[in-house]
Design a protein around this motif. Sequence first.
Motif, PDB file in Angstrom:
ATOM      1  N   THR A  55       0.823  -1.203   0.090  1.00  0.00           N
ATOM      2  CA  THR A  55      -0.117  -0.138  -0.003  1.00  0.00           C
ATOM      3  C   THR A  55       1.014   1.310   0.019  1.00  0.00           C
ATOM      4  OG1 THR A  55       0.043   0.275   2.360  1.00  0.00           O
ATOM      5  CG2 THR A  55      -1.683  -1.134   1.482  1.00  0.00           C
ATOM      6  N   ARG A  56       0.111   2.482  -0.228  1.00  0.00           N
ATOM      7  CA  ARG A  56       1.002   3.648  -0.220  1.00  0.00           C
ATOM      8  C   ARG A  56       1.513   3.828   1.124  1.00  0.00           C
ATOM      9  NH1 ARG A  56      -1.909   8.989  -2.082  1.00  0.00           N
ATOM     10  NH2 ARG A  56      -2.766   7.785  -3.443  1.00  0.00           N
ATOM     11  N   GLN A  57       0.852   3.651   1.938  1.00  0.00           N
ATOM     12  CA  GLN A  57       1.422   3.756   3.430  1.00  0.00           C
ATOM     13  C   GLN A  57       2.505   2.569   3.986  1.00  0.00           C
ATOM     14  OE1 GLN A  57      -1.782   3.255   2.790  1.00  0.00           O
ATOM     15  NE2 GLN A  57      -2.509   5.498   3.212  1.00  0.00           N
ATOM     16  N   GLU A  58       2.461   1.316   3.453  1.00  0.00           N
ATOM     17  CA  GLU A  58       3.392   0.577   3.446  1.00  0.00           C
ATOM     18  C   GLU A  58       4.704   0.857   2.873  1.00  0.00           C
ATOM     19  OE1 GLU A  58       0.756  -3.512   4.350  1.00  0.00           O
ATOM     20  OE2 GLU A  58       1.283  -2.898   2.313  1.00  0.00           O
ATOM     21  N   TRP A  59       4.585   1.542   1.581  1.00  0.00           N
ATOM     22  CA  TRP A  59       5.795   1.769   0.717  1.00  0.00           C
ATOM     23  C   TRP A  59       6.445   3.124   1.562  1.00  0.00           C
ATOM     24  CZ3 TRP A  59       9.898   1.921  -1.650  1.00  0.00           C
ATOM     25  CH2 TRP A  59      10.503   2.952  -2.297  1.00  0.00           C
ATOM     26  N   ARG A  60       5.679   3.830   2.108  1.00  0.00           N
ATOM     27  CA  ARG A  60       6.473   4.921   2.666  1.00  0.00           C
ATOM     28  C   ARG A  60       7.100   4.544   4.431  1.00  0.00           C
ATOM     29  NH1 ARG A  60       1.828   9.999   2.340  1.00  0.00           N
ATOM     30  NH2 ARG A  60       1.852   9.930   0.127  1.00  0.00           N
ATOM     31  N   VAL A  61       6.453   3.670   4.689  1.00  0.00           N
ATOM     32  CA  VAL A  61       7.215   3.060   5.953  1.00  0.00           C
ATOM     33  C   VAL A  61       8.594   2.370   5.524  1.00  0.00           C
ATOM     34  CG1 VAL A  61       7.106   1.477   7.934  1.00  0.00           C
ATOM     35  CG2 VAL A  61       5.255   3.155   7.425  1.00  0.00           C
ATOM     36  N   LEU A  62       8.317   1.558   4.516  1.00  0.00           N
ATOM     37  CA  LEU A  62       9.813   0.859   4.059  1.00  0.00           C
ATOM     38  C   LEU A  62      10.688   1.761   3.444  1.00  0.00           C
ATOM     39  CD1 LEU A  62      10.634  -1.984   3.098  1.00  0.00           C
ATOM     40  CD2 LEU A  62       9.711  -1.567   1.122  1.00  0.00           C
ATOM     41  N   ALA A  63      10.271   2.844   2.557  1.00  0.00           N
ATOM     42  CA  ALA A  63      11.227   3.846   2.438  1.00  0.00           C
ATOM     43  C   ALA A  63      11.980   4.542   3.454  1.00  0.00           C
ATOM     44  CB  ALA A  63      10.638   4.846   1.501  1.00  0.00           C
ATOM     45  N   ILE A  64      11.245   4.925   4.361  1.00  0.00           N
ATOM     46  CA  ILE A  64      11.925   5.610   5.532  1.00  0.00           C
ATOM     47  C   ILE A  64      12.908   4.472   5.931  1.00  0.00           C
ATOM     48  CG2 ILE A  64      11.474   6.309   7.851  1.00  0.00           C
ATOM     49  CD1 ILE A  64      11.004   8.347   5.950  1.00  0.00           C
ATOM     50  N   LEU A  65      12.373   3.344   6.482  1.00  0.00           N
ATOM     51  CA  LEU A  65      13.318   2.200   7.026  1.00  0.00           C
ATOM     52  C   LEU A  65      14.457   1.828   6.027  1.00  0.00           C
ATOM     53  CD1 LEU A  65      10.902  -0.097   8.517  1.00  0.00           C
ATOM     54  CD2 LEU A  65      12.588   1.419   9.928  1.00  0.00           C
ATOM     55  N   GLY A  66      13.977   2.073   4.997  1.00  0.00           N
ATOM     56  CA  GLY A  66      15.458   1.675   3.933  1.00  0.00           C
ATOM     57  C   GLY A  66      16.632   2.571   4.234  1.00  0.00           C
ATOM     58  N   ALA A  67      16.609   3.841   4.657  1.00  0.00           N
ATOM     59  CA  ALA A  67      17.546   4.668   5.154  1.00  0.00           C
ATOM     60  C   ALA A  67      18.171   4.740   6.502  1.00  0.00           C
ATOM     61  CB  ALA A  67      17.198   6.049   4.698  1.00  0.00           C
ATOM     62  N   ARG A  68      17.353   3.560   6.953  1.00  0.00           N
ATOM     63  CA  ARG A  68      17.898   3.412   8.591  1.00  0.00           C
ATOM     64  C   ARG A  68      18.046   2.190   9.010  1.00  0.00           C
ATOM     65  NH1 ARG A  68      14.685   7.931   7.642  1.00  0.00           N
ATOM     66  NH2 ARG A  68      14.996   9.536   8.860  1.00  0.00           N
ATOM     67  N   THR A  69      18.697   2.102  10.131  1.00  0.00           N
ATOM     68  CA  THR A  69      18.685   0.486  10.571  1.00  0.00           C
ATOM     69  C   THR A  69      17.500   0.404  11.493  1.00  0.00           C
ATOM     70  OG1 THR A  69      20.006   1.435  12.658  1.00  0.00           O
ATOM     71  CG2 THR A  69      21.331   0.406  10.668  1.00  0.00           C
ATOM     72  N   GLN A  70      16.945   1.340  12.113  1.00  0.00           N
ATOM     73  CA  GLN A  70      15.755   1.506  13.071  1.00  0.00           C
ATOM     74  C   GLN A  70      15.270   2.675  13.246  1.00  0.00           C
ATOM     75  OE1 GLN A  70      16.833  -0.651  16.401  1.00  0.00           O
ATOM     76  NE2 GLN A  70      17.532   1.236  17.496  1.00  0.00           N
ATOM     77  N   ILE A  71      13.951   2.649  13.609  1.00  0.00           N
ATOM     78  CA  ILE A  71      13.312   4.092  13.870  1.00  0.00           C
ATOM     79  C   ILE A  71      11.714   3.735  15.004  1.00  0.00           C
ATOM     80  CG2 ILE A  71      11.734   3.791  11.897  1.00  0.00           C
ATOM     81  CD1 ILE A  71      12.190   6.869  11.682  1.00  0.00           C
ATOM     82  N   ALA A  72      11.870   4.731  15.790  1.00  0.00           N
ATOM     83  CA  ALA A  72      10.677   4.623  16.573  1.00  0.00           C
ATOM     84  C   ALA A  72       9.538   5.070  15.742  1.00  0.00           C
ATOM     85  CB  ALA A  72      10.736   5.860  17.833  1.00  0.00           C
ATOM     86  N   THR A  73       8.472   4.206  16.052  1.00  0.00           N
ATOM     87  CA  THR A  73       7.104   4.364  15.236  1.00  0.00           C
ATOM     88  C   THR A  73       6.812   5.879  15.483  1.00  0.00           C
ATOM     89  OG1 THR A  73       5.824   3.665  17.006  1.00  0.00           O
ATOM     90  CG2 THR A  73       6.520   1.838  15.479  1.00  0.00           C
ATOM     91  N   LYS A  74       6.798   6.437  16.429  1.00  0.00           N
ATOM     92  CA  LYS A  74       6.372   7.900  16.641  1.00  0.00           C
ATOM     93  C   LYS A  74       6.986   8.848  15.724  1.00  0.00           C
ATOM     94  CE  LYS A  74       9.203   9.217  20.811  1.00  0.00           C
ATOM     95  NZ  LYS A  74       9.091   9.507  21.906  1.00  0.00           N
ATOM     96  N   GLU A  75       8.356   8.529  15.110  1.00  0.00           N
ATOM     97  CA  GLU A  75       9.044   9.452  14.459  1.00  0.00           C
ATOM     98  C   GLU A  75       8.610   9.160  12.902  1.00  0.00           C
ATOM     99  OE1 GLU A  75      13.210   9.028  15.113  1.00  0.00           O
ATOM    100  OE2 GLU A  75      13.010   8.573  17.041  1.00  0.00           O
ATOM    101  N   ILE A  76       8.062   7.983  12.457  1.00  0.00           N
ATOM    102  CA  ILE A  76       7.579   7.767  11.185  1.00  0.00           C
ATOM    103  C   ILE A  76       6.524   8.504  10.546  1.00  0.00           C
ATOM    104  CG2 ILE A  76       6.396   6.010   9.512  1.00  0.00           C
ATOM    105  CD1 ILE A  76       7.995   3.874  11.714  1.00  0.00           C
ATOM    106  N   GLY A  77       5.396   9.068  11.287  1.00  0.00           N
ATOM    107  CA  GLY A  77       4.647  10.023  10.998  1.00  0.00           C
ATOM    108  C   GLY A  77       5.053  11.339  10.317  1.00  0.00           C
TER     109      GLY A  77
END
Length: 162
Positions: A55-77
């Motif tokens: 989905t669009r939302q899944e792609w955005r999360v995947l793209a953010i994670l692709g540039a990091r090793t990890q991220i807090a969920t509150k930072e994704i929004g």
Amino acid sequence: MAGRLREARNRAAGPAQDAGTELDLQQYFPYRLARLAEQVSLAVAEVYSERFALTRQEWRVLAILGARTQIATKEIGPLTTLDKMQVSRAVQGLETRGIVSRKHASDDRRELIVSLTSAGRALFRKIVPFALERETRLLAVLTSEEVEVLDRAMRKLSAELT
């Protein structure tokens, strides 16, 4: 186009003196920009939705994670323009498919930390060339100078709104 930009500058200079001034939604800059953003988003969605069932939302999360090793969920929004519920659903969908893993933060058990699994990292590497190729095709209608001007204009508008 130049006439419309001149009109926009005149509107920006101050409130309309004539109470009967009409708004043509099709020429209204915020609406035109929103429509363009949606068109671009749909064009890019073909890359990840049809080929990779995201989905669009899944792609955005995947793209953010692709540039990091990890991220807090509150930072994704804030990084993706997704609201808290959209982030939660996207992360759950990705986790169900084995693309991401979640764990509690060591210092705050209420906070969840998300990272790509090895399958998620492999998926990200598969998608990136397609996404970049789509971006290249979208921008190919512009000259290199127009791309630079567009980039500067987007940065200026973004800075003004933050």
